[in-house]
Scaffold this motif. Structure first.
Motif, PDB file in Angstrom:
ATOM      1  N   GLU A  92       0.741  -1.142   0.073  1.00  0.00           N
ATOM      2  CA  GLU A  92      -0.135  -0.052   0.040  1.00  0.00           C
ATOM      3  C   GLU A  92       0.840   1.353  -0.041  1.00  0.00           C
ATOM      4  O   GLU A  92       0.254   2.250   0.219  1.00  0.00           O
ATOM      5  N   VAL A  93       2.107   1.085  -0.198  1.00  0.00           N
ATOM      6  CA  VAL A  93       3.191   2.312  -0.137  1.00  0.00           C
ATOM      7  C   VAL A  93       3.453   2.627  -1.553  1.00  0.00           C
ATOM      8  O   VAL A  93       4.245   1.633  -2.479  1.00  0.00           O
ATOM      9  N   VAL A  94       3.572   3.750  -1.833  1.00  0.00           N
ATOM     10  CA  VAL A  94       4.160   4.193  -3.289  1.00  0.00           C
ATOM     11  C   VAL A  94       5.621   4.577  -3.160  1.00  0.00           C
ATOM     12  O   VAL A  94       5.888   5.439  -2.204  1.00  0.00           O
ATOM     13  N   ARG A  95       6.546   4.005  -3.934  1.00  0.00           N
ATOM     14  CA  ARG A  95       7.816   4.054  -3.816  1.00  0.00           C
ATOM     15  C   ARG A  95       8.497   4.854  -5.147  1.00  0.00           C
ATOM     16  O   ARG A  95       7.695   4.450  -6.131  1.00  0.00           O
ATOM     17  N   GLY A  96       9.304   5.694  -4.965  1.00  0.00           N
ATOM     18  CA  GLY A  96       9.980   6.094  -6.131  1.00  0.00           C
ATOM     19  C   GLY A  96       9.465   7.477  -6.774  1.00  0.00           C
ATOM     20  O   GLY A  96      10.178   7.936  -7.846  1.00  0.00           O
ATOM     21  N   LEU A  97       8.850   8.085  -6.063  1.00  0.00           N
ATOM     22  CA  LEU A  97       8.329   9.511  -6.526  1.00  0.00           C
ATOM     23  C   LEU A  97       9.677  10.329  -6.203  1.00  0.00           C
ATOM     24  O   LEU A  97       9.556  11.350  -7.134  1.00  0.00           O
ATOM     25  N   THR A  98      10.734  10.313  -5.487  1.00  0.00           N
ATOM     26  CA  THR A  98      11.590  11.286  -5.403  1.00  0.00           C
ATOM     27  C   THR A  98      12.763  10.954  -6.575  1.00  0.00           C
ATOM     28  O   THR A  98      13.185  11.882  -7.224  1.00  0.00           O
ATOM     29  N   THR A  99      12.706   9.649  -6.891  1.00  0.00           N
ATOM     30  CA  THR A  99      13.544   9.317  -8.000  1.00  0.00           C
ATOM     31  C   THR A  99      13.020   9.964  -9.296  1.00  0.00           C
ATOM     32  O   THR A  99      13.693  10.548 -10.213  1.00  0.00           O
ATOM     33  N   ALA A 100      11.722   9.796  -9.530  1.00  0.00           N
ATOM     34  CA  ALA A 100      10.964  10.442 -10.462  1.00  0.00           C
ATOM     35  C   ALA A 100      11.224  11.798 -10.637  1.00  0.00           C
ATOM     36  O   ALA A 100      11.343  12.459 -11.747  1.00  0.00           O
ATOM     37  N   ALA A 101      11.058  12.367  -9.407  1.00  0.00           N
ATOM     38  CA  ALA A 101      11.302  13.986  -9.529  1.00  0.00           C
ATOM     39  C   ALA A 101      12.817  14.133  -9.785  1.00  0.00           C
ATOM     40  O   ALA A 101      12.900  15.197 -10.583  1.00  0.00           O
ATOM     41  N   SER A 102      13.600  13.585  -9.452  1.00  0.00           N
ATOM     42  CA  SER A 102      15.017  13.872  -9.712  1.00  0.00           C
ATOM     43  C   SER A 102      15.339  13.617 -11.244  1.00  0.00           C
ATOM     44  O   SER A 102      16.017  14.534 -11.657  1.00  0.00           O
ATOM     45  N   LEU A 103      14.677  12.648 -11.976  1.00  0.00           N
ATOM     46  CA  LEU A 103      14.798  12.537 -13.163  1.00  0.00           C
ATOM     47  C   LEU A 103      14.225  13.940 -14.040  1.00  0.00           C
ATOM     48  O   LEU A 103      15.022  14.275 -14.882  1.00  0.00           O
ATOM     49  N   TRP A 104      12.997  14.259 -13.579  1.00  0.00           N
ATOM     50  CA  TRP A 104      12.773  15.710 -14.131  1.00  0.00           C
ATOM     51  C   TRP A 104      13.516  16.643 -13.757  1.00  0.00           C
ATOM     52  O   TRP A 104      13.769  17.672 -14.889  1.00  0.00           O
ATOM     53  N   ALA A 105      14.085  16.869 -12.718  1.00  0.00           N
ATOM     54  CA  ALA A 105      15.090  17.968 -12.525  1.00  0.00           C
ATOM     55  C   ALA A 105      16.241  17.913 -13.112  1.00  0.00           C
ATOM     56  O   ALA A 105      16.850  18.819 -13.762  1.00  0.00           O
ATOM     57  N   VAL A 106      16.656  16.592 -13.481  1.00  0.00           N
ATOM     58  CA  VAL A 106      18.122  16.566 -14.254  1.00  0.00           C
ATOM     59  C   VAL A 106      17.767  16.790 -15.690  1.00  0.00           C
ATOM     60  O   VAL A 106      18.579  17.373 -16.166  1.00  0.00           O
ATOM     61  N   ALA A 107      16.612  16.592 -16.254  1.00  0.00           N
ATOM     62  CA  ALA A 107      16.020  16.979 -17.515  1.00  0.00           C
ATOM     63  C   ALA A 107      16.192  18.489 -17.618  1.00  0.00           C
ATOM     64  O   ALA A 107      16.842  19.190 -18.660  1.00  0.00           O
ATOM     65  N   ALA A 108      15.852  19.070 -16.690  1.00  0.00           N
ATOM     66  CA  ALA A 108      15.885  20.600 -16.659  1.00  0.00           C
ATOM     67  C   ALA A 108      17.192  21.147 -16.659  1.00  0.00           C
ATOM     68  O   ALA A 108      17.733  22.012 -17.235  1.00  0.00           O
ATOM     69  N   VAL A 109      18.209  20.491 -16.004  1.00  0.00           N
ATOM     70  CA  VAL A 109      19.627  20.624 -15.892  1.00  0.00           C
ATOM     71  C   VAL A 109      20.193  20.421 -17.420  1.00  0.00           C
ATOM     72  O   VAL A 109      20.898  21.318 -17.882  1.00  0.00           O
ATOM     73  N   GLY A 110      20.093  19.442 -17.812  1.00  0.00           N
ATOM     74  CA  GLY A 110      20.269  19.272 -19.196  1.00  0.00           C
ATOM     75  C   GLY A 110      19.949  20.204 -20.298  1.00  0.00           C
ATOM     76  O   GLY A 110      20.688  20.924 -21.177  1.00  0.00           O
ATOM     77  N   LEU A 111      18.502  20.733 -20.160  1.00  0.00           N
ATOM     78  CA  LEU A 111      18.069  21.716 -21.065  1.00  0.00           C
ATOM     79  C   LEU A 111      18.805  23.300 -20.720  1.00  0.00           C
ATOM     80  O   LEU A 111      19.138  23.923 -21.802  1.00  0.00           O
ATOM     81  N   ALA A 112      19.074  23.466 -19.491  1.00  0.00           N
ATOM     82  CA  ALA A 112      19.870  24.729 -19.183  1.00  0.00           C
ATOM     83  C   ALA A 112      21.168  24.585 -19.676  1.00  0.00           C
ATOM     84  O   ALA A 112      21.897  25.623 -20.118  1.00  0.00           O
ATOM     85  N   VAL A 113      21.983  23.387 -19.744  1.00  0.00           N
ATOM     86  CA  VAL A 113      23.481  23.270 -20.215  1.00  0.00           C
ATOM     87  C   VAL A 113      23.309  23.619 -21.922  1.00  0.00           C
ATOM     88  O   VAL A 113      24.003  24.196 -22.354  1.00  0.00           O
ATOM     89  N   GLY A 114      22.424  22.831 -22.114  1.00  0.00           N
ATOM     90  CA  GLY A 114      22.121  22.847 -23.731  1.00  0.00           C
ATOM     91  C   GLY A 114      21.917  24.547 -23.953  1.00  0.00           C
ATOM     92  O   GLY A 114      22.271  24.819 -25.362  1.00  0.00           O
TER      93      GLY A 114
END
Length: 225
Positions: A92-114
């Motif tokens: 009954e526990v949802v896991r992985g939300l933090t990792t999903a959020a970190s992927l989203w943030a890393v994508a933004a980092v990649g866009l910023a570098v690009g």
């Protein structure tokens, strides 16, 4: 148009920044670890480069106007599919939300570098690492205090009531969430289960020790599964 060296430098920097976040997730053995975060960052960086500079030859034509943010905007929404793959339902526990959020943030980092926003990309990476590694002990401490802790005891019939329990626990009586009395298998004995909330294990042990000193209590268990 960017030079080849600048393009390679941007891709390499995005991979480096993505790896820093990925290492923290790898340390916790999550499915989306080092390589996943690096790939997301590099891919987002390349998309941003293509979005901003990949149509320079077309722009030289008459009546051609392009919005370089349109392609990059698709990364923000598209990364959600990858993030959803890291979210798991365990019982009954949802896991992985933090990792999903970190992927989203890393994508933004990649866009910023690009896009050439190096300071913003590096600063965001540092902030993300502080959130993932530095705030985690605070979060765990808060969750530990908020979790329920059961305590089970055996007492002579009629000797343990909620009033007696509140008297024994004193100021911690406000942390009592549930009080259940059942007839024990042995005649003349009751089995009492008390559930506390927002108490540390040390506090539970202290309450158990006070209950053991009560004349009507036969036994007390704190290790209740």
């Amino acid at each position: 148009m960017l030079s080849n060296i600048e393009i390679i430098a941007r891709l390499a920097l995005s991979a480096l920044l993505g790896s820093l976040v990925g290492l923290e997730r790898e340390r916790l053995l999550w499915a989306a670890g080092l390589r996943t975060h690096m790939l997301v960052a590099v891919g987002a960086c390349l998309i941003m480069i293509v979005s901003a500079f990949g149509f320079s030859d077309v722009l030289s034509e008459n009546h051609v106007v392009l919005d370089p943010s349109r392609v990059a905007a698709q990364v923000v929404s598209g990364i959600g599919f990858l993030g959803a793959g890291t979210i798991l339902l365990r019982g009954e526990v949802v896991r992985g939300l933090t990792t999903a959020a970190s992927l989203w943030a890393v994508a933004a980092v990649g866009l910023a570098v690009g896009g050439g926003l190096y300071v913003a990309a590096v600063a965001t990476t540092l902030i993300v690492l502080i959130i993932l590694a530095g705030v985690k002990p605070i979060e765990e401490h808060y969750q530990a205090r908020m979790q329920t802790r059961p305590l089970r005891l055996v007492a002579r019939t009629g000797e343990m009531s909620i009033d007696v329990l509140q008297e024994v626990t004193g100021e911690r009586s406000s942390r009592i969430k549930q009080f259940v009395v059942r007839q024990s298998g042995s005649e003349g004995l009751d089995e009492v289960t008390v559930t506390f909330v927002r108490l540390s294990q040390r506090s539970i042990e202290a309450i158990a020790e006070r209950l053991r000193q009560h004349p009507g209590v036969i036994s007390v268990e704190t290790d209740v599964s």
